[in-house]
Design a protein around this motif. Structure first.
Motif, short mmCIF file in Angstrom:
data_model
loop_
_atom_site.label_atom_id
_atom_site.label_comp_id
_atom_site.label_asym_id
_atom_site.label_seq_id
_atom_site.Cartn_x
_atom_site.Cartn_y
_atom_site.Cartn_z
N PHE A 132 20.19 50.33 -21.88
CA PHE A 132 20.35 51.27 -22.99
C PHE A 132 21.64 52.08 -22.83
O PHE A 132 22.33 52.36 -23.83
N LEU B 295 24.42 50.11 -24.16
CA LEU B 295 24.40 50.05 -25.61
C LEU B 295 24.91 51.35 -26.23
O LEU B 295 25.61 51.32 -27.25
N LEU B 296 24.58 52.47 -25.63
CA LEU B 296 25.12 53.74 -26.13
C LEU B 296 26.65 53.72 -26.10
O LEU B 296 27.30 54.16 -27.06
N TYR C 6 28.20 52.00 -28.90
CA TYR C 6 28.19 52.75 -30.16
C TYR C 6 28.93 54.08 -30.05
O TYR C 6 28.74 54.97 -30.88
N VAL D 239 14.10 58.40 -28.09
CA VAL D 239 15.10 59.12 -27.31
C VAL D 239 15.01 60.58 -27.74
O VAL D 239 15.01 60.88 -28.95
N LEU E 132 15.38 58.67 -22.48
CA LEU E 132 14.77 57.49 -23.10
C LEU E 132 13.28 57.48 -22.72
O LEU E 132 12.95 57.44 -21.52
N THR F 22 20.45 56.66 -32.18
CA THR F 22 20.68 57.79 -31.28
C THR F 22 22.14 58.22 -31.30
O THR F 22 22.45 59.42 -31.37
N ALA F 23 23.04 57.25 -31.26
CA ALA F 23 24.46 57.55 -31.28
C ALA F 23 24.86 58.26 -32.57
O ALA F 23 25.65 59.23 -32.55
N ALA G 107 19.72 52.48 -29.94
CA ALA G 107 20.99 53.04 -29.49
C ALA G 107 21.86 53.45 -30.66
O ALA G 107 22.50 54.52 -30.64
#
Length: 468
Positions: A259, A262-263, A266, A144, A155, A186-187, A183
């Motif tokens: 995705f 999932l972000l 989080y 990402v 992504l 990245t978060a 995820a």
């Protein structure tokens, strides 16, 4: 050592392989010699040699050095194989070759140089060139990165079809990279920057050209044999991780949508309701990354389970490494380039990496030679081709309860290690066998005008080699 004792020995080794794979643990051994064990001789002295970090997995009986015993009597082996090749189940076009793995000498040959449809034994070619070009320790990365505008992220697919989606159970070997992990990473990075809401795009431009291969039947994707080939996918394009059917029509879109959810899980909101394609800028700051298992483990998995999606991904990665377009055509050209460096290009013409293409042609002589090259002691980087091949009666496509069960082949359960190939009217089998004297042999048996099913005959042919 009596024949039954030898069978018990190698069967136990194969069962130990299954147990270690199930737990995701491998015991790495590079000095295994069935010939030395079967004659109750001391193990050969281990010679120092440059090796990849995980060069060869002792995953069953017929792997490593060989060449310890005499070659089988040529007359007897020729007579037995010729008799078996006369079985009408093989149809009208057959190629058969047996080689001494140590010297490359032909022990038996029948129509050795005619190009035949190889079906999934094509994966031997794909696995060998992937290991040679990429190296055993290479990995495929899904990333990402920051987008072109403030608050946007992209992504980026790196060609890992095994990327596990949010509903995949992490129970297989090799353990795949996880989209949930990506995820989470990245978060965490975005929160460090004070960002809690983004717009999300996805970049699947690493691969080019058609998403289905030349010579593929229109039913392959709808029937779940393979997903459309893209650089971004999760769960190999399956709508349900544990089922082949159905495959999704747009793997990148499905993966990016998952995705986004999932972000949100989080703590990073995604502003755009529909996630759309977006080209990542070169050198864009990276926010998160997950890596696939190493190539040696991917090759083993692709061969053991005849994984079409993973094989196509490996072929595309070879194309990229070799400076070719990451397409079916580019992968075919790159495969030829690598085979030429290996001295194994003659007799091989492939149009895909999985063997689904009915246009592929490989001669039995070329296939048996490539197996020998992959198992050569001086090519440790290629040895995962050997360790990935199913063991007769125990693992993968030879462990499904249908193979090596007949009276003329079940006595060699555990003594053959080979890759299967099956298409309509095509049955092939190529791999290794250690004969009764401890000599390591390679073989390729191919039939591409089969009336119904020739698998039992191919098993019989391999069993003859193993008991010769």
């Amino acid at each position: 050592m009596a024949r039954r004792e030898r069978w018990v020995l190698v069967s136990t080794l194969a069962l130990l392989q299954a147990a270690t794979i199930a737990t995701g643990v491998y015991a790495v051994r590079t000095d295994f010699s069935l010939a030395a064990l079967s004659k109750q001789e001391p193990r050969p002295t281990k010679q120092p040699v440059a090796r990849p970090s995980v060069p060869l997995v002792t995953a069953g009986p017929v792997l490593a050095t060989g060449g310890d015993g005499p070659l089988p009597p040529k007359g007897t082996l020729t007579r037995q194989l010729t008799d078996a090749l006369g079985d009408k189940a093989l149809g009208s076009r057959v190629g058969a070759v047996v080689l001494d793995a140590a010297t490359g000498q032909r022990v038996f040959a029948d129509n050795p140089d005619t190009g035949l449809t190889p079906a999934s034994t094509t994966k031997i070619v794909t696995g060998a060139v992937a290991l040679a070009a990429l190296g055993p320790d290479a990995r495929l990365s899904t990333r990402v990165v920051q987008g072109r505008t403030k608050g946007s992220v992209v992504l980026v697919g790196g060609g890992d079809p095994m990327l596990a989606g949010p509903y995949a159970k992490q129970t297989t070997y090799p353990r795949p990279a996880s989209m949930a992990t990506l995820a989470a990473r990245t978060a965490a990075k975005l929160k460090e920057q004070g960002v809690t809401r983004v717009t999300l795009g996805y970049d699947s431009t690493l691969y080019t050209g058609p998403s289905s291969g030349p010579g593929w039947k229109p039913s392959y994707i709808p029937d779940g044999h393979v997903a459309p080939v893209h650089a971004l996918a999760m769960d190999e394009g399956r709508r349900h991780p544990a089922r082949n059917q159905p495959r999704v029509s747009d793997p990148p879109q499905v993966a990016a949508t998952a995705f986004a959810k999932l972000l949100a899980r989080y703590g990073i909101g995604v502003a755009n309701k529909t996630v759309r394609p977006a080209k990542a800028e070169a050198g864009a700051p990276e926010l998160g990354r997950v890596d696939s298992p190493p190539v040696y483990a991917l090759v083993e998995h692709a061969l053991t389970y005849s994984d079409n999606d993973l094989s196509e991904a490996l072929a595309r990665q070879v194309a990229i490494k070799e400076g070719q377009p990451a397409s079916f055509d580019g992968a075919a050209k790159a495969t030829k380039q690598v085979l030429e460096r290996l001295g194994a290009a003659q007799g091989v013409s492939v149009f895909d990496g999985s063997g689904l293409s009915t246009r592929n042609r490989i001669s039995a002589g070329a296939l048996a030679k490539l197996v020998a090259v992959a198992g050569a002691p001086n090519r440790p980087e290629l040895h995962s081709v050997a360790s990935g091949m199913p063991v007769a009666g125990f693992s993968g496509t030879l462990g499904n309860g249908r193979r090596f069960t007949a009276r003329d082949s079940k006595g060699e359960v555990g003594l053959v290690r080979a890759k299967t190939g099956t298409l309509n009217n095509v049955n092939t089998l190529a791999g290794f066998a250690t004969d009764a004297q401890g000599r390591l042999l390679t073989f390729a048996f191919m039939a591409d005008k089969v009336p119904v099913n020739a698998e039992p005959v191919l098993d019989r042919l391999a069993a003859i080699v193993a008991r010769s």
